[in-house]
Design a protein around this motif. Structure first.
Motif, PDB file in Angstrom:
ATOM      1  N   ARG A 190      -1.482   4.600   1.460  1.00 23.37           N
ATOM      2  CA  ARG A 190      -2.447   4.631   2.390  1.00 23.37           C
ATOM      3  C   ARG A 190      -1.512   3.876   3.282  1.00 23.37           C
ATOM      4  NH1 ARG A 190      -4.824  -0.549   3.699  1.00 23.37           N
ATOM      5  NH2 ARG A 190      -4.347  -0.332   5.735  1.00 23.37           N
ATOM      6  N   LYS A 238      -5.900   2.411  14.276  1.00 19.27           N
ATOM      7  CA  LYS A 238      -6.227   0.856  13.603  1.00 19.27           C
ATOM      8  C   LYS A 238      -7.133   0.298  14.250  1.00 19.27           C
ATOM      9  CE  LYS A 238      -4.309  -0.939  10.639  1.00 19.27           C
ATOM     10  NZ  LYS A 238      -5.479  -0.607   9.229  1.00 19.27           N
ATOM     11  N   GLN A 250     -10.837   6.746   5.396  1.00 18.76           N
ATOM     12  CA  GLN A 250     -10.543   5.481   4.951  1.00 18.76           C
ATOM     13  C   GLN A 250     -12.235   4.669   6.758  1.00 18.76           C
ATOM     14  OE1 GLN A 250      -8.455   2.787   4.046  1.00 18.76           O
ATOM     15  NE2 GLN A 250      -8.888   0.476   5.332  1.00 18.76           N
ATOM     16  N   SER A 289     -14.311  -1.977   7.991  1.00 20.73           N
ATOM     17  CA  SER A 289     -14.878  -3.132   7.740  1.00 20.73           C
ATOM     18  C   SER A 289     -15.690  -3.201   8.745  1.00 20.73           C
ATOM     19  CB  SER A 289     -14.582  -4.571   7.174  1.00 20.73           C
ATOM     20  OG  SER A 289     -15.175  -5.638   6.961  1.00 20.73           O
ATOM     21  N   ARG A 290     -15.019  -3.014   9.501  1.00 20.70           N
ATOM     22  CA  ARG A 290     -15.957  -2.855  11.434  1.00 20.70           C
ATOM     23  C   ARG A 290     -16.130  -1.645  11.352  1.00 20.70           C
ATOM     24  NH1 ARG A 290     -11.221  -5.006  10.867  1.00 20.70           N
ATOM     25  NH2 ARG A 290     -10.644  -6.732  10.672  1.00 20.70           N
ATOM     26  N   LYS A 330     -15.184   0.873   2.946  1.00 18.94           N
ATOM     27  CA  LYS A 330     -15.303  -1.440   2.928  1.00 18.94           C
ATOM     28  C   LYS A 330     -16.141  -1.733   3.269  1.00 18.94           C
ATOM     29  CE  LYS A 330     -10.344  -1.882   2.535  1.00 18.94           C
ATOM     30  NZ  LYS A 330      -9.602  -2.569   3.545  1.00 18.94           N
ATOM     31  N   ARG A 371     -13.345  -5.890   0.256  1.00 20.85           N
ATOM     32  CA  ARG A 371     -12.180  -6.535   0.801  1.00 20.85           C
ATOM     33  C   ARG A 371     -12.284  -7.789   1.476  1.00 20.85           C
ATOM     34  NH1 ARG A 371     -12.951  -8.386   5.234  1.00 20.85           N
ATOM     35  NH2 ARG A 371     -11.463  -7.197   6.844  1.00 20.85           N
ATOM     36  N   HIS A 430      -6.944  -7.629   2.357  1.00 20.02           N
ATOM     37  CA  HIS A 430      -7.077  -8.323   3.632  1.00 20.02           C
ATOM     38  C   HIS A 430      -8.491  -9.008   3.149  1.00 20.02           C
ATOM     39  CE1 HIS A 430      -5.912  -4.328   5.060  1.00 20.02           C
ATOM     40  NE2 HIS A 430      -5.929  -5.030   6.069  1.00 20.02           N
ATOM     41  N   GLU A 453      -1.373  -2.987   0.368  1.00 14.11           N
ATOM     42  CA  GLU A 453      -0.996  -3.351   1.126  1.00 14.11           C
ATOM     43  C   GLU A 453       0.356  -3.883   0.876  1.00 14.11           C
ATOM     44  OE1 GLU A 453      -3.767  -3.421   5.518  1.00 14.11           O
ATOM     45  OE2 GLU A 453      -2.315  -5.124   5.252  1.00 14.11           O
TER      46      GLU A 453
END
Ligand code: PEP
Ligand code: MN
Length: 284
Positions: free
Chosen positions: A70, A75, A126, A129-130, A151, A181, A218, A244
Motif C-alpha cells: 500500500r 493523499k 483504494q 473513507s472521505r 473503505k 477502518r 486508522h 501502515e
C-alpha cells in the motif's frame, strides 16, 4: 434491518449459492485472492514520501510476509498545508517497488479525472473513507475493471457503505473488497483515533457477498494497539488486513504522514505469523 433492494447486486439475499454460508465472492489482485481461506495482508507506508523511504518499506513489507503493497501518491489530508503526496512521481515509485518486490500495488484515487492515470500504475484502487459517498467517483471506478478497495466512511452506517459498493457494482465491476477502518465515536477520542467496529465485519459479510477486511492502523491511530486490533479483527471474521508500516531504521516522528500508527517490520512479521498459525490451528 437493512433493505437489500438498495444493494441488490452485491446482496447475499436472493443468491442461492451464497445462502447458508458466509462464502464471499473471490476478488483477485495479481496472484492474491481476497475471500479465500487465507486472509491477505496489505502493508506499506501511509504515503509515498520518497523513493528511498518507499523502497525500504516495500522490501521490509515483503520480508515480513505481506501480500500486497500500500502507499498513497495522492493523499486526502485534513489540512491543505500538510504533505499532499508526490502524485505521478509517487506512482512511479510504487511501480518500481512492485517491480523489485513482486508485490501488487494498492493506492488511492480521489479524483474522477485521475482514474485512468492511477490505473496505469496500480493493481487495486483504494476509495478512501472521505470519498465513500463521492457518487461520481464510485460510478466511474465501477466502469473500470480494476479491483476496488472501498473503505467505510468514518461515520457511515452499514447500509450507506453497502449502497456505496452498489454504485460501483452497477457499472459491472464486482471486484470490490470492503474495508472497515474505524468509526468516529465521541467517547474514544482521548485514547484512540477512531473506534474499530468489530461488529460490522460479520454483519457486512452476512449482508453481502463481498470480502471484508480491516485497517487496524486508522481505526486505532496508535502503533501499540495495531497488533491486538489486527488479531481481534481476524478473530471477528475479517478476511484480510491493511496495515501502515515504516522500515526498521525509520523514526515514526520523522515520517510525514501517520507515523504514530505505523508499525515496524518485526511487528508486522509477528502479526502475519500469528494470524496464519491461528488459521492452521483452526481458530476461525
Ligand atoms: C489511508 O489509507 O492512508 C487513508 C487515508 O485511509 P482512510 O481513507 O481510511 O482515512
Ligand atoms: Mn494513513
Amino acid at each position: 434491518m437493512l433493505d437489500a433492494s438498495h444493494y441488490r447486486i452485491i446482496a447475499r439475499e436472493g443468491k442461492p449459492e451464497y445462502q447458508g454460508n458466509l462464502e464471499a465472492r473471490r476478488v483477485r489482485v495479481g496472484d492474491v485472492e481476497f475471500g479465500g481461506a487465507v486472509p491477505p495482508v496489505i502493508a506499506g507506508p501511509c504515503a509515498v514520501e520518497s523513493r528511498e523511504h518507499t523502497l525500504a518499506i516495500a522490501r521490509a513489507a515483503k520480508a515480513a510476509g505481506a501480500d500486497l503493497l500500500r502507499g498513497g501518491a495522492y493523499k486526502p489530508r485534513t489540512s491543505p498545508y500538510t504533505f499532499q503526496g508526490l502524485g505521478t512521481e509517487g506512482l512511479e515509485i510504487l511501480a518500481e517497488a512492485r517491480e523489485e518486490t513482486g508485490l501488487p500495488v494498492v493506492t488511492e484515487v480521489m479524483d474522477v479525472r485521475l482514474i485512468e492515470h492511477v490505473s496505469r500504475y496500480a493493481d487495486m484502487l483504494q476509495i478512501g473513507s472521505r470519498n465513500m459517498q463521492n457518487f461520481p467517483l464510485l460510478t466511474e471506478v465501477g466502469k473500470t475493471r480494476m479491483p476496488i478497495l472501498l473503505k467505510r466512511g468514518m461515520a457511515a452506517s452499514l447500509s450507506e457503505w453497502l449502497c456505496a459498493a452498489e454504485y460501483i457494482a452497477r457499472g459491472g465491476n464486482l471486484d470490490i473488497v470492503l474495508c472497515e477502518r474505524g468509526v468516529r465515536c465521541a467517547v474514544s477520542r482521548d485514547y484512540a483515533r477512531n473506534t474499530l467496529d468489530l461488529n460490522v465485519i460479520l454483519s457486512a459479510r452476512q449482508s453481502c457477498i463481498l470480502p471484508v477486511i480491516v485497517d487496524p492502523s486508522h481505526s486505532t491511530g496508535v502503533a501499540e494497539m495495531v497488533p491486538l486490533a489486527a488479531k481481534a479483527a481476524i478473530a471477528a471474521g475479517a478476511q484480510g488486513l491493511i496495515v501502515e508500516m515504516i522500515a526498521e531504521e525509520m523514526d515514526a516522528c520523522s515520517v510525514l504522514c501517520d507515523g504514530r500508527q505505523s508499525i515496524h517490520p518485526r511487528v508486522l512479521e509477528e502479526i502475519v505469523r500469528e494470524i496464519r498459525s491461528g488459521l492452521a490451528a483452526g481458530v476461525r
